[in-house]
Design a protein around this motif. Structure first.
Motif, PDB file in Angstrom:
ATOM      1  N   ASN A  76      -5.815  -7.766   2.228  1.00  0.00           N
ATOM      2  CA  ASN A  76      -5.152  -6.578   2.753  1.00  0.00           C
ATOM      3  C   ASN A  76      -3.928  -6.216   1.903  1.00  0.00           C
ATOM      4  N   CYS A  77      -3.638  -4.927   1.881  1.00  0.00           N
ATOM      5  CA  CYS A  77      -2.394  -4.464   1.267  1.00  0.00           C
ATOM      6  C   CYS A  77      -1.241  -4.873   2.180  1.00  0.00           C
ATOM      7  N   ILE A  78      -0.207  -5.485   1.640  1.00  0.00           N
ATOM      8  CA  ILE A  78       0.890  -6.002   2.457  1.00  0.00           C
ATOM      9  C   ILE A  78       1.712  -4.882   3.092  1.00  0.00           C
ATOM     10  N   ILE A  79       1.575  -3.645   2.592  1.00  0.00           N
ATOM     11  CA  ILE A  79       2.354  -2.535   3.146  1.00  0.00           C
ATOM     12  C   ILE A  79       1.586  -1.793   4.232  1.00  0.00           C
ATOM     13  N   CYS A  80       0.400  -1.289   3.915  1.00  0.00           N
ATOM     14  CA  CYS A  80      -0.342  -0.499   4.902  1.00  0.00           C
ATOM     15  C   CYS A  80      -1.329  -1.327   5.708  1.00  0.00           C
ATOM     16  N   MET A  81      -1.580  -2.577   5.277  1.00  0.00           N
ATOM     17  CA  MET A  81      -2.485  -3.514   5.938  1.00  0.00           C
ATOM     18  C   MET A  81      -3.943  -3.085   5.913  1.00  0.00           C
ATOM     19  N   GLU A  82      -4.277  -2.073   5.112  1.00  0.00           N
ATOM     20  CA  GLU A  82      -5.678  -1.727   4.881  1.00  0.00           C
ATOM     21  C   GLU A  82      -6.221  -2.661   3.789  1.00  0.00           C
ATOM     22  N   ARG A  83      -7.570  -2.804   3.755  1.00  0.00           N
ATOM     23  CA  ARG A  83      -8.173  -3.599   2.688  1.00  0.00           C
ATOM     24  C   ARG A  83      -7.889  -2.917   1.349  1.00  0.00           C
ATOM     25  N   LEU A  84      -7.640  -3.717   0.333  1.00  0.00           N
ATOM     26  CA  LEU A  84      -7.355  -3.145  -0.982  1.00  0.00           C
ATOM     27  C   LEU A  84      -8.561  -2.400  -1.551  1.00  0.00           C
ATOM     28  N   SER A  85      -9.747  -2.750  -1.070  1.00  0.00           N
ATOM     29  CA  SER A  85     -10.945  -2.055  -1.534  1.00  0.00           C
ATOM     30  C   SER A  85     -11.081  -0.670  -0.892  1.00  0.00           C
ATOM     31  N   CYS A  86     -10.258  -0.409   0.123  1.00  0.00           N
ATOM     32  CA  CYS A  86     -10.264   0.896   0.799  1.00  0.00           C
ATOM     33  C   CYS A  86      -9.052   1.714   0.344  1.00  0.00           C
ATOM     34  N   PRO A  87      -9.068   3.025   0.595  1.00  0.00           N
ATOM     35  CA  PRO A  87      -7.917   3.848   0.209  1.00  0.00           C
ATOM     36  C   PRO A  87      -6.650   3.422   0.941  1.00  0.00           C
ATOM     37  N   SER A  88      -5.520   3.750   0.360  1.00  0.00           N
ATOM     38  CA  SER A  88      -4.219   3.464   0.959  1.00  0.00           C
ATOM     39  C   SER A  88      -4.087   4.147   2.312  1.00  0.00           C
ATOM     40  N   GLY A  89      -3.340   3.524   3.201  1.00  0.00           N
ATOM     41  CA  GLY A  89      -3.078   4.123   4.506  1.00  0.00           C
ATOM     42  C   GLY A  89      -2.142   5.308   4.417  1.00  0.00           C
ATOM     43  N   TYR A  90      -1.511   5.516   3.270  1.00  0.00           N
ATOM     44  CA  TYR A  90      -0.620   6.668   3.073  1.00  0.00           C
ATOM     45  C   TYR A  90      -1.413   7.844   2.518  1.00  0.00           C
ATOM     46  N   ASP A  91      -1.067   9.034   2.981  1.00  0.00           N
ATOM     47  CA  ASP A  91      -1.687  10.233   2.429  1.00  0.00           C
ATOM     48  C   ASP A  91      -1.224  10.438   1.000  1.00  0.00           C
ATOM     49  N   GLU A  92      -2.076  11.057   0.223  1.00  0.00           N
ATOM     50  CA  GLU A  92      -1.710  11.318  -1.161  1.00  0.00           C
ATOM     51  C   GLU A  92      -0.528  12.287  -1.222  1.00  0.00           C
TER      52      GLU A  92
END
Length: 531
Positions: free
Chosen positions: A320-336
């Motif tokens: 998981n991404c330590i910031i958004c907690m989404e899987r790194l293989s998935c898009p960021s939890g932040y909008d572009e």
């Protein structure tokens, strides 16, 4: 016609000013005669025409046991720097006779191993009784179920029989009340403060007591004295005696070394001149408008900062991404971010040194939420990339050297640091640009041992000061006040001769701990070689 006999006018009895603080039970406890003299002289200097942004009285100057305490003059509050505790302060006039004329107070042994001063009316009563050679007196008329036995020097609880030692303490005589300090003056509704109620003062034109303007102390002395002077007093162990700093590096200390001068200090003080003492000038932070706030406002493009310290990972790890907690293989939890041209929400990056991996867009969002100073900090291990700076407001850092040793450091003198930050308006890098921020309890006084490690900490604190990392603007954890200047996770020792609050000495681990805290802000030995 008979003429009525005339009565000779009786001259008014001289009055003395006793400065007092209010305890948790609402009772007023007098400062010693020496401290009252110091406060009274300060107020006389203020009414003599001095005007400055400094509106605080540092009590540690005349009594080392009060080193943590400052009186905020406009609000007449005593502020304890290490805990944030605030108490009301007042000035009450008494007849200049007996105990007050001799500077005598009476104290009882408290449960903390020290002594607490009786209220001034009780002090006067006990001194009068003592001088009449009475053996036992009763405090019933003052609302206490205690008797005082002068033959044993004890206070006795009339119900339990418990005894506490008492002592008679002699300080400087309390100061004569002067017109320069003035009577209590109010306008509008009658004031309900203790002093006004005690002296039956009603609404009078020209309110001055609760709004006394700005006062400046040229630390370490009160107004009117030279900054390079020193004072010695038979019963004062705290006597700032500055000398040339051991290492000034490439810092701009702002002036030549000038010898100390002679002055006449508090009443009863011994006059002393210093031929070898020197004044160490301030380390200022002067921020003169948005164009000169600091390098943070001229930092490179945020995307360039991310690319500088991170590298793209084509095959992200299964975590998981330590910031958004989404899987790194998935898009960021932040909008572009629309203006972001080189980083998409699917890109993953790795810090070049520590190797921790996360979404590049998440790191960009985290950077944009900070003060954009051109540095990054890994959210996982806290490693810092670049030079971290903070949002500390403008102010001054003064450094003095005292020959007296700190508890636990018997073979070295003391480094005395004085931070002074005035209130002001928040800039573009602060939480609420354009809004005011307050500055409570300044100047703040801190202490280090004048040892090899203590001098190392001092040099690193100077770096942290220039990087605006010592203080920040936020919410006070002690008072709950928002938009105020607070410490920024670098602990300082604000007690010189004790450690009753945990913010003093002895503390054998303090220097090592503060070195770790400085390193966590990106300030370590490598910074000293870069100066």
């Amino acid at each position: 016609m008979a003429v009525a006999p005339t009565t000779a006018a009786v001259p008014p009895q001289p009055l003395v000013a006793v400065w007092q603080w209010q305890d948790d039970m609402g009772r007023w406890r007098p400062y010693s005669g020496k401290v009252s003299v110091f406060i009274e002289q300060f107020m006389q200097q203020r009414n003599g025409g001095l005007s400055s942004s400094n509106s605080s009285i540092s009590l540690g100057l005349c009594d080392t046991s009060l080193a943590s305490y400052i009186i905020d003059v406009p609000s007449l509050k005593q502020f304890r720097q290490d805990t944030g505790k605030m108490r009301s302060v007042c000035r009450i006039l008494y007849s200049q006779s007996g105990a007050l004329g001799k500077g005598v107070t009476w104290e009882w042994a408290n449960d903390e191993g020290g002594y607490t001063t009786y209220e001034m009316d009780i002090c006067i009563f006990l001194e009068d009784s003592f001088n009449q050679h009475l053996s036992v007196v009763d405090l019933y008329t003052f609302g206490y179920d205690y008797t005082i036995d002068f033959t044993q020097n004890v206070q006795i609880n009339k119900f339990s029989g418990f005894k506490r030692p008492i002592i008679r303490r002699v300080s400087l005589p309390y100061p004569a009340a002067s017109a320069a300090t003035g009577s209590v003056i109010h306008s509008g509704p009658a004031c309900t403060c203790h002093q006004c109620l005690s002296n039956n003062v009603g609404p009078i034109v020209n309110r001055t007591r609760h709004s006394v303007g700005h006062i400046h102390i040229n630390w370490p002395l009160h107004p009117g004295f030279n900054r390079t002077s020193t004072v010695a007093q038979s019963n004062t162990s705290f006597s700032p005696y500055p000398r040339r700093p051991l290492s000034v590096g490439h810092m701009a200390w702002g002036g030549p070394w000038t010898p100390g001068t002679t002055f006449s200090g508090l009443a009863g003080a011994t006059q002393i001149s210093s031929s070898s003492g020197y004044s160490v000038s301030s380390l200022p932070i002067q921020l003169n408008g948005p164009s000169n706030l600091n390098s943070a406002l001229a930092a490179p493009n945020p995307e360039e900062v991310i690319i500088k310290y991170m590298e793209t990972v084509d095959t992200p790890p299964d975590e998981n991404c330590i910031i958004c907690m989404e899987r790194l293989s998935c898009p960021s939890g932040y909008d572009e971010i629309p203006e972001c041209k080189s980083i998409s929400n699917k890109m993953v990056g790795r810090f070049k040194k520590c190797g921790h991996t996360l979404h590049l867009l998440c790191m960009l969002a985290m950077y944009n939420n900070g003060n954009k100073d051109g540095s990054l900090q890994c959210p996982s291990c806290k490693a810092i990339y670049g030079e971290k700076t903070g949002i500390q407001p403008k102010g001054n850092m003064d450094i003095y050297f005292i020959p007296q040793s700190l508890p636990g450091h018997p073979n070295s003198g003391t480094i005395h640091i004085v931070y002074d930050i005035p209130s002001g308006i928040q800039g573009p890098e602060h939480p609420k640009p354009g809004q005011p921020y307050s500055s409570r309890g300044f100047p703040r006084h801190c202490y280090l041992p004048d040892s090899d490690k203590g001098r190392k900490v001092l040099e690193l604190l100077k770096v942290a000061w220039h990087r605006r990392l010592i203080f920040t603007i936020g919410t006070s954890s002690t008072t709950g006040e928002t938009d105020t200047v607070v410490w920024n996770e670098i602990h300082h020792k604000t007690e010189m001769m004790s450690n009753s609050s945990g913010h003093g000495y002895p503390d054998p681990n303090y220097l090592d701990n503060v070195l770790l805290e400085l390193a966590a802000q990106g300030v370590d030995e490598s910074c000293l070689t870069q100066q």
